[in-house]
Design a protein around this motif. Structure first.
Motif, mmCIF file in Angstrom:
data_model
loop_
_atom_site.group_PDB
_atom_site.id
_atom_site.type_symbol
_atom_site.label_atom_id
_atom_site.label_comp_id
_atom_site.label_asym_id
_atom_site.label_seq_id
_atom_site.Cartn_x
_atom_site.Cartn_y
_atom_site.Cartn_z
ATOM 1 N N HIS A 84 0.856 -1.179 0.000
ATOM 2 C CA HIS A 84 0.000 0.000 0.000
ATOM 3 C C HIS A 84 0.900 1.241 0.000
ATOM 4 O O HIS A 84 1.915 1.285 0.701
ATOM 5 C CB HIS A 84 -0.912 0.022 1.224
ATOM 6 C CG HIS A 84 -1.933 -1.075 1.231
ATOM 7 N ND1 HIS A 84 -3.233 -0.874 0.840
ATOM 8 C CD2 HIS A 84 -1.830 -2.382 1.574
ATOM 9 C CE1 HIS A 84 -3.898 -2.011 0.951
ATOM 10 N NE2 HIS A 84 -3.069 -2.944 1.394
ATOM 11 N N LYS A 85 0.505 2.229 -0.770
ATOM 12 C CA LYS A 85 1.335 3.431 -0.918
ATOM 13 C C LYS A 85 1.191 4.353 0.293
ATOM 14 O O LYS A 85 0.088 4.618 0.759
ATOM 15 C CB LYS A 85 0.949 4.185 -2.188
ATOM 16 C CG LYS A 85 1.809 5.442 -2.441
ATOM 17 C CD LYS A 85 1.401 6.159 -3.709
ATOM 18 C CE LYS A 85 1.791 5.354 -4.933
ATOM 19 N NZ LYS A 85 1.562 6.141 -6.190
ATOM 20 N N ALA B 194 -2.601 4.555 1.791
ATOM 21 C CA ALA B 194 -3.767 4.334 0.927
ATOM 22 C C ALA B 194 -4.437 3.014 1.280
ATOM 23 O O ALA B 194 -3.785 1.972 1.354
ATOM 24 C CB ALA B 194 -3.336 4.344 -0.536
ATOM 25 N N TYR B 195 -5.751 3.059 1.485
ATOM 26 C CA TYR B 195 -6.501 1.852 1.847
ATOM 27 C C TYR B 195 -7.978 2.102 1.563
ATOM 28 O O TYR B 195 -8.534 3.119 1.989
ATOM 29 C CB TYR B 195 -6.307 1.509 3.324
ATOM 30 C CG TYR B 195 -7.070 0.282 3.764
ATOM 31 C CD1 TYR B 195 -6.664 -0.986 3.366
ATOM 32 C CD2 TYR B 195 -8.204 0.399 4.570
ATOM 33 C CE1 TYR B 195 -7.367 -2.109 3.763
ATOM 34 C CE2 TYR B 195 -8.912 -0.718 4.972
ATOM 35 C CZ TYR B 195 -8.486 -1.966 4.563
ATOM 36 O OH TYR B 195 -9.185 -3.086 4.935
ATOM 37 N N GLU B 196 -8.613 1.173 0.856
ATOM 38 C CA GLU B 196 -9.997 1.359 0.437
ATOM 39 C C GLU B 196 -11.005 0.569 1.265
ATOM 40 O O GLU B 196 -12.203 0.714 1.072
ATOM 41 C CB GLU B 196 -10.145 0.948 -1.044
ATOM 42 C CG GLU B 196 -9.355 1.820 -2.005
ATOM 43 C CD GLU B 196 -9.834 3.262 -2.034
ATOM 44 O OE1 GLU B 196 -10.992 3.514 -1.630
ATOM 45 O OE2 GLU B 196 -9.051 4.140 -2.441
ATOM 46 N N GLY B 197 -10.549 -0.264 2.185
ATOM 47 C CA GLY B 197 -11.473 -1.089 2.954
ATOM 48 C C GLY B 197 -12.056 -0.370 4.160
ATOM 49 O O GLY B 197 -11.772 0.791 4.422
ATOM 50 N N GLY C 125 -10.020 7.705 6.936
ATOM 51 C CA GLY C 125 -10.832 8.573 6.112
ATOM 52 C C GLY C 125 -11.084 7.890 4.785
ATOM 53 O O GLY C 125 -10.745 6.716 4.592
ATOM 54 N N GLU C 126 -11.670 8.604 3.861
ATOM 55 C CA GLU C 126 -11.991 8.013 2.569
ATOM 56 C C GLU C 126 -10.709 7.730 1.790
ATOM 57 O O GLU C 126 -9.978 8.638 1.410
ATOM 58 C CB GLU C 126 -12.885 8.954 1.762
ATOM 59 C CG GLU C 126 -13.396 8.350 0.470
ATOM 60 C CD GLU C 126 -14.395 9.244 -0.228
ATOM 61 O OE1 GLU C 126 -14.730 8.948 -1.393
ATOM 62 O OE2 GLU C 126 -14.845 10.233 0.388
ATOM 63 N N PHE D 3 3.882 -2.707 3.384
ATOM 64 C CA PHE D 3 3.084 -3.927 3.273
ATOM 65 C C PHE D 3 2.223 -4.086 4.527
ATOM 66 O O PHE D 3 2.674 -3.818 5.646
ATOM 67 C CB PHE D 3 3.992 -5.143 3.102
ATOM 68 C CG PHE D 3 4.572 -5.249 1.724
ATOM 69 C CD1 PHE D 3 4.088 -6.173 0.805
ATOM 70 C CD2 PHE D 3 5.609 -4.412 1.328
ATOM 71 C CE1 PHE D 3 4.616 -6.267 -0.472
ATOM 72 C CE2 PHE D 3 6.150 -4.491 0.050
ATOM 73 C CZ PHE D 3 5.652 -5.421 -0.854
ATOM 74 N N MET D 4 0.985 -4.521 4.320
ATOM 75 C CA MET D 4 0.091 -4.695 5.456
ATOM 76 C C MET D 4 -0.991 -5.724 5.158
ATOM 77 O O MET D 4 -1.319 -6.000 4.000
ATOM 78 C CB MET D 4 -0.531 -3.365 5.868
ATOM 79 C CG MET D 4 -1.255 -2.615 4.774
ATOM 80 S SD MET D 4 -1.630 -0.918 5.249
ATOM 81 C CE MET D 4 -3.414 -0.930 5.181
#
Length: 262
Positions: free
Chosen positions: A10-11, A28-31, A57-58, A85-86
């Motif tokens: 993830h960036k 950055a994460y979308e979940g 946040g979004e 990495f996550m």
């Protein structure tokens, strides 16, 4: 079949220096994540560690990390645009719905403010869903204070005590968090909950101070920042007696947590 042990890159979007030893990384994460959950963060061939979500946040999540070892030193060498990495999120969360419509007391020490910050921001953004919020945030000294801007923001809406263990400074009281618990007006609350997060010794004595103030065990919630190597109940590193913290926690009601302090 998805591999639950496989981290993904993830960036890093932003890095904020909180103190000399703690940085906040926005990734950055979308979940979706719930208040109090954690991720396993890693650098290939270096290591992996569980870190609580300190902001969300979004399209992003934040982690406030203290430099304490080889992995965190490696993460501190990363900047915006680099990959971290996550895997996750893991664990349970604070029962926010149970807190709504009642008074809430949050007592945190040091980096223990990170796991409760999204919870505090939730009630800051939705003041209508909680009768009142009392916050006690304790730090060792002025150089260890986290989230300075948000602390000031919370002071504008919450009953807030920011305290330094032994140091005096403008805007702060002096003394351990336990010294300020007797001032919380528990007897005036119709119904309430208490959240305590910080080092195990601090949580232990803060919970005892709350009990001495008449707080029932079932109204107290804690979060254990114990080593969780796998996060899925396989390695046993986080096991206390018969309890796997990564599976049943990290958030526990004090009725069970009182037997988990070691």
């Amino acid at each position: 079949m998805n591999n639950i042990m496989l981290p993904a890159p993830h960036k890093i979007l932003k890095v904020v220096k909180e103190t000399r030893a703690e940085y906040t990384f926005r990734v950055a994460y979308e979940g979706e994540t719930r208040h109090g959950q954690f991720f396993q963060l890693s650098i290939p061939k270096v290591g992996e560690a569980p870190i609580s979500v300190s902001g969300k946040g979004e399209g992003w999540v934040e982690f406030t990390i203290r430099k304490v070892g080889r992995l965190t030193e490696g993460i501190f060498g990363l900047g915006a645009g680099d990959l971290l990495f996550m895997r996750g999120p893991y664990g349970n969360s604070f029962p926010v719905e149970e807190f709504e419509g009642k008074d809430l007391v949050v007592i945190c020490g040091g980096t223990g403010m990170a796991p409760v910050k999204t919870l505090l921001n939730h009630f800051y953004d939705h003041p209508e869903v909680c009768r009142s919020v009392h916050l006690i945030a304790g730090f060792k000294d002025l150089d260890c204070v986290l989230f300075t801007e948000e602390l000031e923001k919370f002071k504008g809406r919450f009953h807030t005590v920011a305290t330094l263990d032994t140091m005096q400074a403008p805007g702060f009281q002096t003394g351990m968090v336990t010294a300020h618990i007797p001032a919380i007006p528990f007897a005036r609350f119709a119904d309430y909950n208490v959240v305590i997060v910080g080092p195990p010794v601090m949580m232990h004595f803060a919970a005892l101070a709350c009990r001495s103030a008449g707080v029932p065990e079932e109204k107290i919630w804690v979060s254990f920042e114990r080593k969780m190597s796998c996060a899925v109940g396989k390695c046993g590193h986080c096991k206390i007696n018969e309890t796997y913290v990564c599976l049943e926690g990290p958030v526990f009601n004090y009725t069970k947590a009182k037997d988990l302090f070691d």
